[in-house]
Design a protein around this motif. Sequence first.
Motif, PDB file in Angstrom:
ATOM      1  N   ASP A   1     -73.179  43.847  75.529  1.00 45.60           N
ATOM      2  CA  ASP A   1     -74.120  43.158  76.409  1.00 45.60           C
ATOM      3  C   ASP A   1     -74.320  41.693  76.032  1.00 45.60           C
ATOM      4  OD1 ASP A   1     -74.533  45.584  77.728  1.00 45.60           O
ATOM      5  OD2 ASP A   1     -76.252  46.100  76.454  1.00 45.60           O
ATOM      6  N   MET A   2     -73.929  41.313  74.839  1.00 48.58           N
ATOM      7  CA  MET A   2     -74.202  39.956  74.350  1.00 48.58           C
ATOM      8  C   MET A   2     -73.652  38.841  75.238  1.00 48.58           C
ATOM      9  SD  MET A   2     -73.985  40.407  70.229  1.00 48.58           S
ATOM     10  CE  MET A   2     -74.184  38.646  69.977  1.00 48.58           C
ATOM     11  N   PRO A   3     -72.445  38.965  75.819  1.00 50.04           N
ATOM     12  CA  PRO A   3     -71.939  37.867  76.659  1.00 50.04           C
ATOM     13  C   PRO A   3     -72.825  37.549  77.867  1.00 50.04           C
ATOM     14  CG  PRO A   3     -70.160  39.331  76.059  1.00 50.04           C
ATOM     15  CD  PRO A   3     -71.440  39.998  75.615  1.00 50.04           C
ATOM     16  N   HIS A   4     -73.690  38.475  78.243  1.00 54.58           N
ATOM     17  CA  HIS A   4     -74.556  38.277  79.401  1.00 54.58           C
ATOM     18  C   HIS A   4     -75.930  37.738  79.018  1.00 54.58           C
ATOM     19  CE1 HIS A   4     -71.409  40.475  81.399  1.00 54.58           C
ATOM     20  NE2 HIS A   4     -71.572  41.460  80.529  1.00 54.58           N
ATOM     21  N   HIS A   5     -76.209  37.656  77.740  1.00 50.86           N
ATOM     22  CA  HIS A   5     -77.533  37.229  77.274  1.00 50.86           C
ATOM     23  C   HIS A   5     -77.649  35.703  77.361  1.00 50.86           C
ATOM     24  CE1 HIS A   5     -81.080  36.755  74.813  1.00 50.86           C
ATOM     25  NE2 HIS A   5     -81.259  38.072  74.907  1.00 50.86           N
ATOM     26  N   PRO A   6     -78.766  35.183  77.894  1.00 47.24           N
ATOM     27  CA  PRO A   6     -78.932  33.730  78.030  1.00 47.24           C
ATOM     28  C   PRO A   6     -78.806  32.954  76.712  1.00 47.24           C
ATOM     29  CG  PRO A   6     -80.666  34.897  79.227  1.00 47.24           C
ATOM     30  CD  PRO A   6     -79.890  35.925  78.463  1.00 47.24           C
ATOM     31  N   VAL A   7     -79.275  33.514  75.608  1.00 47.34           N
ATOM     32  CA  VAL A   7     -79.167  32.821  74.324  1.00 47.34           C
ATOM     33  C   VAL A   7     -77.703  32.689  73.913  1.00 47.34           C
ATOM     34  CG1 VAL A   7     -79.689  32.954  71.841  1.00 47.34           C
ATOM     35  CG2 VAL A   7     -81.459  33.469  73.520  1.00 47.34           C
ATOM     36  N   MET A   8     -76.929  33.744  74.122  1.00 47.88           N
ATOM     37  CA  MET A   8     -75.509  33.701  73.778  1.00 47.88           C
ATOM     38  C   MET A   8     -74.794  32.677  74.641  1.00 47.88           C
ATOM     39  SD  MET A   8     -73.486  35.539  71.619  1.00 47.88           S
ATOM     40  CE  MET A   8     -73.250  33.908  70.992  1.00 47.88           C
ATOM     41  N   LYS A   9     -75.067  32.656  75.933  1.00 45.80           N
ATOM     42  CA  LYS A   9     -74.434  31.688  76.833  1.00 45.80           C
ATOM     43  C   LYS A   9     -74.802  30.257  76.433  1.00 45.80           C
ATOM     44  CE  LYS A   9     -74.045  34.653  80.868  1.00 45.80           C
ATOM     45  NZ  LYS A   9     -74.367  34.817  82.284  1.00 45.80           N
ATOM     46  N   ARG A  10     -76.045  30.039  76.059  1.00 46.28           N
ATOM     47  CA  ARG A  10     -76.492  28.715  75.640  1.00 46.28           C
ATOM     48  C   ARG A  10     -75.765  28.284  74.356  1.00 46.28           C
ATOM     49  NH1 ARG A  10     -82.017  29.219  74.523  1.00 46.28           N
ATOM     50  NH2 ARG A  10     -81.958  28.155  72.534  1.00 46.28           N
ATOM     51  N   TRP A  11     -75.594  29.225  73.409  1.00 43.93           N
ATOM     52  CA  TRP A  11     -74.882  28.924  72.165  1.00 43.93           C
ATOM     53  C   TRP A  11     -73.437  28.558  72.457  1.00 43.93           C
ATOM     54  CZ3 TRP A  11     -75.978  27.680  67.338  1.00 43.93           C
ATOM     55  CH2 TRP A  11     -74.980  27.752  66.373  1.00 43.93           C
ATOM     56  N   TRP A  12     -72.785  29.324  73.339  1.00 49.12           N
ATOM     57  CA  TRP A  12     -71.397  29.024  73.684  1.00 49.12           C
ATOM     58  C   TRP A  12     -71.275  27.645  74.310  1.00 49.12           C
ATOM     59  CZ3 TRP A  12     -70.115  34.302  76.379  1.00 49.12           C
ATOM     60  CH2 TRP A  12     -69.936  35.279  75.397  1.00 49.12           C
ATOM     61  N   ASP A  13     -72.208  27.279  75.193  1.00 49.02           N
ATOM     62  CA  ASP A  13     -72.183  25.950  75.798  1.00 49.02           C
ATOM     63  C   ASP A  13     -72.348  24.870  74.724  1.00 49.02           C
ATOM     64  OD1 ASP A  13     -71.918  27.140  78.282  1.00 49.02           O
ATOM     65  OD2 ASP A  13     -74.022  26.852  78.852  1.00 49.02           O
ATOM     66  N   TYR A  14     -73.209  25.131  73.756  1.00 46.98           N
ATOM     67  CA  TYR A  14     -73.484  24.201  72.669  1.00 46.98           C
ATOM     68  C   TYR A  14     -72.254  24.019  71.770  1.00 46.98           C
ATOM     69  CZ  TYR A  14     -76.099  22.545  68.469  1.00 46.98           C
ATOM     70  OH  TYR A  14     -76.575  21.851  67.388  1.00 46.98           O
ATOM     71  N   MET A  15     -71.509  25.090  71.546  1.00 45.50           N
ATOM     72  CA  MET A  15     -70.363  25.060  70.644  1.00 45.50           C
ATOM     73  C   MET A  15     -69.051  24.681  71.342  1.00 45.50           C
ATOM     74  SD  MET A  15     -71.770  25.632  67.788  1.00 45.50           S
ATOM     75  CE  MET A  15     -70.342  25.834  66.734  1.00 45.50           C
ATOM     76  N   ALA A  16     -68.995  24.740  72.656  1.00 52.06           N
ATOM     77  CA  ALA A  16     -67.748  24.526  73.404  1.00 52.06           C
ATOM     78  C   ALA A  16     -67.028  23.217  73.076  1.00 52.06           C
ATOM     79  CB  ALA A  16     -68.012  24.625  74.902  1.00 52.06           C
ATOM     80  N   PRO A  17     -67.728  22.109  72.850  1.00 54.00           N
ATOM     81  CA  PRO A  17     -66.995  20.876  72.543  1.00 54.00           C
ATOM     82  C   PRO A  17     -66.243  20.921  71.207  1.00 54.00           C
ATOM     83  CG  PRO A  17     -69.242  20.366  73.244  1.00 54.00           C
ATOM     84  CD  PRO A  17     -69.163  21.851  73.035  1.00 54.00           C
ATOM     85  N   LEU A  18     -66.561  21.897  70.361  1.00 54.81           N
ATOM     86  CA  LEU A  18     -65.980  21.950  69.017  1.00 54.81           C
ATOM     87  C   LEU A  18     -64.802  22.896  68.877  1.00 54.81           C
ATOM     88  CD1 LEU A  18     -69.301  22.116  66.930  1.00 54.81           C
ATOM     89  CD2 LEU A  18     -68.106  20.103  67.839  1.00 54.81           C
ATOM     90  N   MET A  19     -64.587  23.780  69.859  1.00 57.52           N
ATOM     91  CA  MET A  19     -63.592  24.829  69.688  1.00 57.52           C
ATOM     92  C   MET A  19     -62.829  25.117  70.978  1.00 57.52           C
ATOM     93  SD  MET A  19     -66.503  27.702  68.638  1.00 57.52           S
ATOM     94  CE  MET A  19     -65.302  28.671  67.860  1.00 57.52           C
ATOM     95  N   GLU A  20     -61.749  25.849  70.832  1.00 50.52           N
ATOM     96  CA  GLU A  20     -61.023  26.311  72.007  1.00 50.52           C
ATOM     97  C   GLU A  20     -61.851  27.414  72.663  1.00 50.52           C
ATOM     98  OE1 GLU A  20     -56.927  27.314  71.399  1.00 50.52           O
ATOM     99  OE2 GLU A  20     -56.595  25.529  70.167  1.00 50.52           O
ATOM    100  N   VAL A  21     -62.046  27.296  73.993  1.00 47.39           N
ATOM    101  CA  VAL A  21     -62.919  28.227  74.695  1.00 47.39           C
ATOM    102  C   VAL A  21     -62.268  28.738  75.982  1.00 47.39           C
ATOM    103  CG1 VAL A  21     -65.061  27.234  73.768  1.00 47.39           C
ATOM    104  CG2 VAL A  21     -64.128  26.361  75.910  1.00 47.39           C
ATOM    105  N   GLU A  22     -62.822  29.838  76.474  1.00 47.19           N
ATOM    106  CA  GLU A  22     -62.460  30.396  77.774  1.00 47.19           C
ATOM    107  C   GLU A  22     -63.187  29.591  78.862  1.00 47.19           C
ATOM    108  OE1 GLU A  22     -60.190  32.555  77.958  1.00 47.19           O
ATOM    109  OE2 GLU A  22     -60.145  33.492  75.978  1.00 47.19           O
ATOM    110  N   PRO A  23     -62.864  29.818  80.138  1.00 46.44           N
ATOM    111  CA  PRO A  23     -63.527  29.067  81.209  1.00 46.44           C
ATOM    112  C   PRO A  23     -65.063  29.174  81.217  1.00 46.44           C
ATOM    113  CG  PRO A  23     -61.579  30.142  82.068  1.00 46.44           C
ATOM    114  CD  PRO A  23     -61.765  30.640  80.640  1.00 46.44           C
ATOM    115  N   ASP A  24     -65.614  30.279  80.697  1.00 49.77           N
ATOM    116  CA  ASP A  24     -67.074  30.442  80.654  1.00 49.77           C
ATOM    117  C   ASP A  24     -67.680  29.905  79.353  1.00 49.77           C
ATOM    118  OD1 ASP A  24     -66.237  32.369  78.844  1.00 49.77           O
ATOM    119  OD2 ASP A  24     -67.365  34.003  79.763  1.00 49.77           O
ATOM    120  N   ASN A  25     -66.882  29.178  78.567  1.00 54.63           N
ATOM    121  CA  ASN A  25     -67.263  28.596  77.276  1.00 54.63           C
ATOM    122  C   ASN A  25     -67.343  29.598  76.140  1.00 54.63           C
ATOM    123  OD1 ASN A  25     -67.178  25.957  78.016  1.00 54.63           O
ATOM    124  ND2 ASN A  25     -69.349  25.781  78.429  1.00 54.63           N
ATOM    125  N   ARG A  26     -67.018  30.848  76.389  1.00 54.53           N
ATOM    126  CA  ARG A  26     -66.914  31.833  75.304  1.00 54.53           C
ATOM    127  C   ARG A  26     -65.769  31.388  74.400  1.00 54.53           C
ATOM    128  NH1 ARG A  26     -66.953  38.207  76.104  1.00 54.53           N
ATOM    129  NH2 ARG A  26     -66.768  38.766  73.921  1.00 54.53           N
TER     130      ARG A  26
END
Length: 104
Positions: A66-91
Motif C-alpha cells: 500500500d505504500m506507493p499510494h500513501h501521500p507521504v511516500m509520494k511526497r518523498w519520491w517527488d523530493y528525491m526524484a532529482p537525485l536518482m533514476e526514477v519511474e514516470p511517477d517519481n518512484r
Amino acid sequence: MSIQAFKMQLKPGVIAEYRKRHDEIWPELSALLTDSGISDYSIFLDENTLSLFAVLKVAEVNSQADMPHHPVMKRWWDYMAPLMEVEPDNRPKEWPLPMIFHHA
C-alpha cells in the motif's frame, strides 16, 4: 520476517545531498515505514558506480504494497526524484536482488 534487498541508482554529484536528506528523514515517513511492517532498513552506496544497495526486514503481516499510494511516500519520491533514476511517477527505479547466501 523476511529480508528484501534491491538496488537503486544515484545521479552524479548528489551523494552529499542524498545523505543529508536521509539524515533528516521526515518523522512521518519513518512512522509509515514502521507502521507498514518495515524494520532494519539500511542503504549502502558503491561510490564508484553510484549504485545504492538497500536491505530491509519486512514483517510477515505488512502493508508494504500500500505504500506507493500513501501521500507521504509520494511526497518523498517527488523530493528525491532529482537525485536518482526514477519511474514516470517519481518512484525510484529498483532492481531486486535475490538472496543467494545468508549466515545467521
